[in-house]
Design a protein around this motif. Structure first.
Motif, mmCIF file in Angstrom:
data_model
loop_
_atom_site.group_PDB
_atom_site.id
_atom_site.type_symbol
_atom_site.label_atom_id
_atom_site.label_comp_id
_atom_site.label_asym_id
_atom_site.label_seq_id
_atom_site.Cartn_x
_atom_site.Cartn_y
_atom_site.Cartn_z
ATOM 1 N N ASP A 108 0.676 -1.329 -0.229
ATOM 2 C CA ASP A 108 -0.406 -0.028 0.044
ATOM 3 C C ASP A 108 1.532 1.334 -0.209
ATOM 4 O OD1 ASP A 108 -3.212 -1.328 0.115
ATOM 5 O OD2 ASP A 108 -1.983 -1.602 2.297
ATOM 6 N N ILE A 110 0.527 5.487 0.079
ATOM 7 C CA ILE A 110 -0.052 6.537 1.408
ATOM 8 C C ILE A 110 0.412 7.858 0.650
ATOM 9 C CG2 ILE A 110 -1.293 7.360 3.250
ATOM 10 C CD1 ILE A 110 -1.859 4.455 4.384
ATOM 11 N N SER A 116 -4.405 7.277 0.997
ATOM 12 C CA SER A 116 -4.043 5.568 0.150
ATOM 13 C C SER A 116 -4.202 5.986 -1.491
ATOM 14 C CB SER A 116 -5.444 4.870 0.269
ATOM 15 O OG SER A 116 -4.964 4.010 -0.095
ATOM 16 N N PRO A 159 2.714 -0.760 4.838
ATOM 17 C CA PRO A 159 1.941 1.122 3.886
ATOM 18 C C PRO A 159 3.953 1.821 3.892
ATOM 19 C CG PRO A 159 0.886 1.626 5.569
ATOM 20 C CD PRO A 159 1.598 0.398 5.815
#
Length: 171
Positions: A108, A110, A116, A159
């Motif tokens: 992920d 961000i 996001s 992330p």
């Protein structure tokens, strides 16, 4: 406390008759194999030690010829084909933006301002820097240059926090 290991290279094939093998760093990493290192070869085999010493390294550009303490013949070298080479984390030095591509896919991403952005689906190599292809977020496909003022560090898991410049996404 047990040591953490990091996958740094893969054995491609045997080289010559004296036990040397040709190795390649994992995509995204520089050549990190050095003489004297203790490394783990995976998958393990019943007929050799799992932990071996790197006896010699000859850099050939994109690959290297390596001699491990467990290999002294062509048969030994051929048995290592396809093995991954894992090093103790404290034995390797990586800058904060170096990571194997395999460690980045599906991570992920961000943005500090926008939240996001999605997940990394591809890493493109360019002459200047790598570019992450991010998809699955609210902005569709986003291309992020991997440079220090956008990506300050890459944590081992979780992330990845970035600060993208204006104009990279349509808001």
């Amino acid at each position: 406390m047990s040591s953490q290991y990091r996958n740094i290279a893969r054995v491609l094939k045997a080289h010559g008759s004296k036990g040397e093998v040709t190795v390649a760093p994992l995509r995204g990493l520089p050549l990190l194999v050095e003489p004297g290192m203790e490394v783990a070869l995976t998958p393990p085999a019943l007929n050799r030690d799992r932990f071996v010493t790197v006896d010699a390294v000859s850099d050939d550009g994109d690959t290297a010829r390596v001699l491990f303490s467990c290999s002294s013949s062509i048969d030994d070298a051929e048995a290592l084909q396809g093995c991954f080479i894992l090093a103790h984390e404290e034995d390797i030095e990586l800058d904060e933006l170096t990571a194997a591509y395999e460690d980045l896919i599906d991570r992920d991403v961000i943005d500090r301002r926008r939240g996001s952005l999605g997940r990394i689906v591809e890493v493109m190599e360019t002459p200047a820097n790598d570019v992450w292809v991010i998809d699955g977020g609210p902005y569709g496909e986003v291309l992020i240059p991997v440079v220090s003022h956008v990506v300050s560090s890459i944590p081992q898991d979780g992330p990845i926090l970035v600060q993208i410049m204006d104009g990279l996404i349509n808001e």
